[in-house]
Design a protein around this motif. Structure first.
Motif, PDB file in Angstrom:
ATOM      1  N   ILE A 270      16.828  28.249  50.353  1.00  0.00           N
ATOM      2  CA  ILE A 270      16.434  26.948  50.359  1.00  0.00           C
ATOM      3  C   ILE A 270      15.006  27.088  51.690  1.00  0.00           C
ATOM      4  O   ILE A 270      14.369  25.951  51.956  1.00  0.00           O
ATOM      5  N   LEU A 271      16.177  27.179  53.090  1.00  0.00           N
ATOM      6  CA  LEU A 271      14.919  26.541  54.463  1.00  0.00           C
ATOM      7  C   LEU A 271      13.938  27.247  54.169  1.00  0.00           C
ATOM      8  O   LEU A 271      12.990  27.004  55.291  1.00  0.00           O
ATOM      9  N   LEU A 272      13.888  29.093  53.702  1.00  0.00           N
ATOM     10  CA  LEU A 272      12.985  29.693  53.679  1.00  0.00           C
ATOM     11  C   LEU A 272      11.784  28.801  52.777  1.00  0.00           C
ATOM     12  O   LEU A 272      10.135  28.634  52.968  1.00  0.00           O
ATOM     13  N   ILE A 273      12.407  28.506  51.867  1.00  0.00           N
ATOM     14  CA  ILE A 273      10.928  27.375  50.775  1.00  0.00           C
ATOM     15  C   ILE A 273      10.596  25.641  51.779  1.00  0.00           C
ATOM     16  O   ILE A 273       9.664  25.559  51.647  1.00  0.00           O
ATOM     17  N   VAL A 274      11.383  25.650  52.713  1.00  0.00           N
ATOM     18  CA  VAL A 274      11.202  23.675  53.502  1.00  0.00           C
ATOM     19  C   VAL A 274      10.578  24.304  54.438  1.00  0.00           C
ATOM     20  O   VAL A 274       9.092  23.701  54.258  1.00  0.00           O
ATOM     21  N   MET A 275      10.815  25.382  55.163  1.00  0.00           N
ATOM     22  CA  MET A 275       9.540  25.952  56.214  1.00  0.00           C
ATOM     23  C   MET A 275       8.700  26.901  55.755  1.00  0.00           C
ATOM     24  O   MET A 275       7.113  25.715  55.916  1.00  0.00           O
ATOM     25  N   SER A 276       7.914  27.040  54.743  1.00  0.00           N
ATOM     26  CA  SER A 276       6.917  27.321  53.940  1.00  0.00           C
ATOM     27  C   SER A 276       6.314  26.098  53.053  1.00  0.00           C
ATOM     28  O   SER A 276       4.857  25.911  53.842  1.00  0.00           O
ATOM     29  N   CYS A 277       6.722  24.570  52.732  1.00  0.00           N
ATOM     30  CA  CYS A 277       6.337  23.982  52.281  1.00  0.00           C
ATOM     31  C   CYS A 277       6.164  23.146  53.429  1.00  0.00           C
ATOM     32  O   CYS A 277       4.666  22.655  53.297  1.00  0.00           O
TER      33      CYS A 277
END
Length: 311
Positions: A270-277
């Motif tokens: 989830i953190l990877l997706i949030v950081m990517s966004c």
């Protein structure tokens, strides 16, 4: 301890010189074939620098000890995005093509979303999930080949560029790739010995040093590419490596032996997706990662490191 420190020094030397040759060989191939550096970065360079993640995860799967496979890949992807891009931006602004921001970058986020969905549904990445990842990966490679052929067709034949002989390109790519692979191994092995001497737990070593160590090729290769003004290759390497890590590395590992998911894997994905966004929103307006954005990304990664150490 002395041997571990020697391995660290030799490993870093191999990584730096290997990356130097690898980038020269890859960029020469790109010019020779009239293929944009971005596509070479998304394919040849990304595959070469993803060798350590692939070796670690596949070896772990064969021995049935792949509990840290997801942590290694997700940790490496966060490091690639925040630290590799962040460090490169300190040397030179990373310009992002509008096409990349519309296609390849969102595709890397979709891969992370798929990983989250598969993992959350069964708290396991099974053989069927692994096969699905490999089928998507094959489609991604075909897409890259088509993009390369289109770019070659549209390239102007008028401009003559100086390139290395083909034998030297292959020697640089293969030799550089091997130096990167073994340099990464030496650094990881040396760092683990030093970390254990300071009393760090095996789990924490896996989540930090192994994940960071297997991402060293991306870091060194991208910084070398950025310093040689091959910014497209630097960015393509990061995006391509993140796609390869999820689809190919976890795809192969899960097909060999199902991988258990733990709650920390869900949170990290989830953190990877949030950081990517967040990075997507940062670069959408100016189409570049400047020094300010690079510093912000490094600070976000530092906060993430503090979080995984204390949790």
């Amino acid at each position: 301890m002395l041997m571990a420190l020697l391995m660290l020094v030799v490993g870093f030397a191999l990584l730096i010189k290997g990356a130097d040759f690898f980038v020269d060989g890859a960029s020469s191939v790109a010019k020779m074939l009239k293929v944009p550096s971005m596509i070479i970065g998304l394919t040849i360079v990304a595959m070469g620098t993803s060798l350590p993640e692939c070796a670690v995860s596949v070896t772990a799967s064969i021995t049935g000890n792949n509990a840290l496979a997801v942590s290694n890949v997700v940790g490496s992807n966060i490091f690639n995005l925040m630290v590799v891009c962040g460090c490169c931006a300190l040397f030179t602004p990373l310009a992002i093509q509008k096409d990349t921001l519309k296609k390849e970058y969102p595709f890397s986020i979709i891969c992370a979303l798929l990983l989250l969905a598969f993992g959350y549904m069964k708290m396991e990445l099974g053989r069927i999930d692994g096969i699905i990842f490999l089928v998507i990966f094959a489609g991604y490679l075909l897409w890259m080949v088509k993009s390369a052929l289109d770019a070659r067709t549209n390239a102007s034949d008028e401009e003559e560029v100086e390139t290395l002989p083909i034998w030297k390109c292959l020697l640089y790519i293969i030799g550089g790739g091997l130096a990167i692979k073994y340099g990464g191994d030496f650094v990881v092995d040396g760092a683990v010995v030093v970390a254990e001497a300071f009393g760090l737990t095996e789990n924490l070593i896996g989540l930090t040093i192994v994940a960071l160590g297997t991402s060293l090729p991306e870091l060194v290769t991208s910084i070398v590419a950025a310093r040689k003004n091959e910014v497209d290759m630097a960015l393509g390497n990061v995006i391509g490596s993140n796609i390869f890590n999820i689809l190919l590395v976890l795809g192969v590992a899960a097909t060999i032996s199902p991988i258990a998911f733990i709650m920390e894997n869900i949170i990290d994905t989830i953190l990877l997706i949030v950081m990517s966004c967040i990075v997507y929103l940062m670069v959408r307006k100016d189409l570049k990662i400047g020094r300010k954005e690079g510093i912000a990304m490094l600070l976000m990664y530092a906060a993430y490191l503090v979080y995984i150490i204390i949790r």
